[in-house]
Every structure is written in C-alpha cells, then in structure tokens.
Design an enzyme around this catalytic site. Structure first.
Site, PDB file in Angstrom:
ATOM      1  N   ASP A 124     -53.349  32.678 -20.150  1.00 60.08           N
ATOM      2  CA  ASP A 124     -54.688  32.098 -20.130  1.00 60.08           C
ATOM      3  C   ASP A 124     -55.324  32.260 -21.510  1.00 60.08           C
ATOM      4  O   ASP A 124     -55.240  33.326 -22.118  1.00 60.08           O
ATOM      5  CB  ASP A 124     -55.546  32.785 -19.063  1.00 60.08           C
ATOM      6  CG  ASP A 124     -56.900  32.122 -18.885  1.00 60.08           C
ATOM      7  OD1 ASP A 124     -57.003  30.906 -19.136  1.00 60.08           O
ATOM      8  OD2 ASP A 124     -57.846  32.822 -18.479  1.00 60.08           O
ATOM      9  N   MET A 184     -52.140  39.844 -18.877  1.00 59.32           N
ATOM     10  CA  MET A 184     -50.936  39.166 -18.413  1.00 59.32           C
ATOM     11  C   MET A 184     -51.099  37.657 -18.538  1.00 59.32           C
ATOM     12  O   MET A 184     -52.206  37.130 -18.507  1.00 59.32           O
ATOM     13  CB  MET A 184     -50.659  39.513 -16.944  1.00 59.32           C
ATOM     14  CG  MET A 184     -50.213  40.937 -16.690  1.00 59.32           C
ATOM     15  SD  MET A 184     -50.071  41.255 -14.908  1.00 59.32           S
ATOM     16  CE  MET A 184     -48.858  40.003 -14.448  1.00 59.32           C
ATOM     17  N   HIS A 211     -60.686  38.628 -16.384  1.00 62.08           N
ATOM     18  CA  HIS A 211     -60.150  38.367 -15.049  1.00 62.08           C
ATOM     19  C   HIS A 211     -60.501  39.547 -14.146  1.00 62.08           C
ATOM     20  O   HIS A 211     -59.942  40.638 -14.294  1.00 62.08           O
ATOM     21  CB  HIS A 211     -58.631  38.198 -15.096  1.00 62.08           C
ATOM     22  CG  HIS A 211     -58.184  37.033 -15.928  1.00 62.08           C
ATOM     23  ND1 HIS A 211     -56.888  36.888 -16.371  1.00 62.08           N
ATOM     24  CD2 HIS A 211     -58.855  35.944 -16.393  1.00 62.08           C
ATOM     25  CE1 HIS A 211     -56.778  35.773 -17.072  1.00 62.08           C
ATOM     26  NE2 HIS A 211     -57.967  35.182 -17.101  1.00 62.08           N
ATOM     27  N   SER A 245     -57.756  40.375 -19.731  1.00 61.05           N
ATOM     28  CA  SER A 245     -57.292  40.545 -18.351  1.00 61.05           C
ATOM     29  C   SER A 245     -56.804  41.978 -18.173  1.00 61.05           C
ATOM     30  O   SER A 245     -57.595  42.911 -18.295  1.00 61.05           O
ATOM     31  CB  SER A 245     -56.197  39.521 -18.030  1.00 61.05           C
ATOM     32  OG  SER A 245     -55.804  39.603 -16.679  1.00 61.05           O
ATOM     33  N   THR A 246     -55.521  42.181 -17.943  1.00 59.93           N
ATOM     34  CA  THR A 246     -54.972  43.511 -17.683  1.00 59.93           C
ATOM     35  C   THR A 246     -55.271  44.461 -18.843  1.00 59.93           C
ATOM     36  O   THR A 246     -54.908  44.185 -19.983  1.00 59.93           O
ATOM     37  CB  THR A 246     -53.456  43.429 -17.476  1.00 59.93           C
ATOM     38  OG1 THR A 246     -53.170  42.407 -16.524  1.00 59.93           O
ATOM     39  CG2 THR A 246     -52.894  44.755 -17.005  1.00 59.93           C
TER      40      THR A 246
END
Length: 346
Positions: free
Chosen positions: A287, A284, A191, A164-165
């Site tokens: 997940d 973040m 993401h 993600s991030t």
C-alpha cells in the site's frame, strides 16, 4: 512466550506461531505472575525474545506485568493483545506508552477468529520483525538527518505519512522530531481498526510535536496540524475554493485495507499537484506504491523508512525497489529531514 488466561487461545496461538519454522514458543502461561516466573527460571537458550501479552487476565493482568517484564534482562520485546473495543483500544495505547513495542488486535468470530489469514500474517510478521530488531545493536549515536534541506527540492504544500505493521512506534519516533508549528499540513494513514485510531491520535498529540487529531469529515487542512485517518474509512482531500478539506469515504478497501494510503495520496495530488511529499514507514504489503507513483509522476517526492529500522520492510521496500524513494532513513532521521525541509509556521 504466550501469556493468556485462556488455554484454548494459548493452544491455538501456539499452533499458529509454530507453523512458521522460524518461531519456537518457549513457554505458555496463564497470567502475568507466571510470565515473570517463566522469564526468571528459563535457561539462556529458552529465554523468550518476544512476549505476546494479553492485557485482561486474573491474578496479574498485562498492564501490571508489563513494566516488570521490561525490567528483566535481557529485555524481551512485548506485543500486547487486546479486544477490538474502545476499552481495548485505550488499554493498547496505555501499553504502548508504558513500553510495549506493538499490539495485535484479537480478531472476532465474525472475521474468522484466530484462523483469519490476515491475523496470522500480521502476527507472524510482528513477532519475527520485532525479534530481528531486538537482535540489532543499538546505534552508537542519534541518527543524522537524511540529507541537507537544499538537496531535497521545493517545500511541499502537504505531507502524507503511511504506515502499517510496527507503525505506531515509528510514527511516535517521527512525530517527536517535528516542531509544534510545522509550516505544512500533514495527514497520517495507519492501518488500524476503528476505535484504535482515535486513541493513537490522542497518543501522538501528547508527544510535543504538531497537534494531532483523528480526521472528521469537513476538516480543513492547515499548517501545524496532523490529521489521522479514522479506522475503516478512507481519507480524501478535496479542493473547496481557496482551501483543501478532508472527506471520509467508505469506498471498498484498497490493497485489502481501509483506510489505505493510495487513495489519500491520489487525492492529495489532485489537490496540490507536484507539491506533495509522501513518507512511507514500516508495514506489510505494498500500500502506498501506486500513490507514490502518482506523486512522482506529478513531480512530487517520496521518502521511505530504511530496511534496518523497519519491523516489516514491505511498504517502504516496495517504494525503494521501484526507484521512487529519493530518501531513506530511520523514523527519527526522516522526522529531522521533514523539520528541516518544511520549517516552522511564522
């Protein structure tokens, strides 16, 4: 530093960033030329560590300014801001290839605009995470492999990478270390909004590792290929005779995300049982945690990016704290470990 041609956006972003006591906006400028001037004339205590750079501006746009900003010493981290459009996605990937560290998609009015709490959380995490990484000394030598292949168990039949991030750069660092003809099929869940994932797949496909493509409904998992979950769709694996096919799902978001890592991992366990390896990179939230539990319960393995190299140690940290990560390392080290474990297709 904030660099955006809209004074309204600069003001709103400035308030948002400085709502965090750990962030101080040292300059607000309206185009790339002003950003360069501000960097050149700033005192050492007011020199920007992170530049939030709009890509579409008059006088000097973000793509023109980006390589010039990156030549300044000490070199700042650049996070580009772009529209949620196909054009914006293409510009974002071009900026990442040109040296930008990350991106932030500008939220639309329908989603709450700059007041969207998800946007606020993502922006603050990226600014603080990249500033922290910038302050770390560069490693004196390339990272070593995480462990010897013999220590990692059986060769998996499928690998899932979740991120993600900070994920685009971590994914690029990992994929570069993989052989073109890696002997197992792989999927990536990043993401990312719809439209951006196709551009990310094209970017990863140019790095010399396995072939990478955005997944389409009905694609068959096969060795030497990496399929990337498309934005706004979950990616699910399903056995069909003697093969495993991928299917796209518009089921509700999980962990506030679609695509999410958890449903992909659950489906891979259903298709391959214990022969699944999950690799969770920077991001973040948590997940991937439930999915990695399913992998571990089936007898498979989970690896996690280490804290020191993560922009945000949320997703990999959740795996590590739960005792599920049999290996931890940088994206480069994890890529080397994958290459050593999975080998090349004959």
């Amino acid at each position: 530093m904030l660099c955006d041609d809209s004074s309204t956006v600069r003001s709103a972003l400035g308030r948002l960033l400085e709502s965090d006591p750990g962030i101080h906006v040292v300059a607000r400028v309206g185009d790339g030329a002003q950003a360069l001037a501000a960097l050149d004339h700033a005192s050492p205590s007011e020199r920007a560590e992170v530049v939030l750079l709009d890509l579409e501006m008059p006088v000097m746009d973000g793509m023109t300014a980006l390589p010039l900003i990156l030549k300044r010493e000490p070199r700042p981290v650049v996070i580009v801001a772009s529209a949620l459009t196909q054009r914006g996605a293409g510009a974002t990937m071009a900026a990442l290839r040109a040296g930008a560290s990350d991106y932030i998609p500008k939220p639309g009015a329908a989603g709450g605009g700059l007041a969207d709490p998800h946007f606020r959380g993502e922006l603050l995490a990226k600014v603080k995470g990249w500033a922290r990484l910038r302050q770390q000394p560069a490693p004196a030598r390339p990272p070593a492999a995480v462990a010897r292949p013999a220590q990692r168990g059986a060769v998996p039949k499928a690998v899932c990478i979740g991120s993600s991030t900070g994920g685009p750069q971590a994914l690029a660092a990992l994929v570069r270390r993989l052989p073109r003809q890696i002997a197992v099929p792989m999927v990536i869940v990043q993401h990312m909004p719809a439209g951006f994932t196709a551009m990310l797949a094209q970017h990863l496909d140019t790095l010399g590792g396995p072939r990478v493509a955005e997944a389409r409904d009905g694609d068959v998992l096969e060795a030497g290929r990496i399929f990337l979950a498309p934005g706004d769709r979950h990616l699910l694996a399903k056995p069909e005779g003697d093969r495993v096919a991928l299917h796209l799902s518009d089921a509700p978001p999980e962990n506030f995300c679609r695509p999410a890592v958890d449903p992909t991992l659950r489906s891979l366990v259903g298709a391959y049982g214990r022969a699944v390896l999950a690799v969770i990179l920077t991001g973040m939230g948590h997940d991937g945690l439930a999915g990695c539990r399913a992998v571990a319960e089936a007898g498979g393995l989970a690896w996690a990016q280490d804290e020191a190299s993560s922009v945000v140690w949320g997703m990999p940290g959740a795996i590590a704290r739960a005792g599920l990560a049999s290996e931890q390392g940088t994206p480069e080290a994890l890529g080397d470990a994958l290459a050593g474990l999975c080998g090349r297709r004959p």
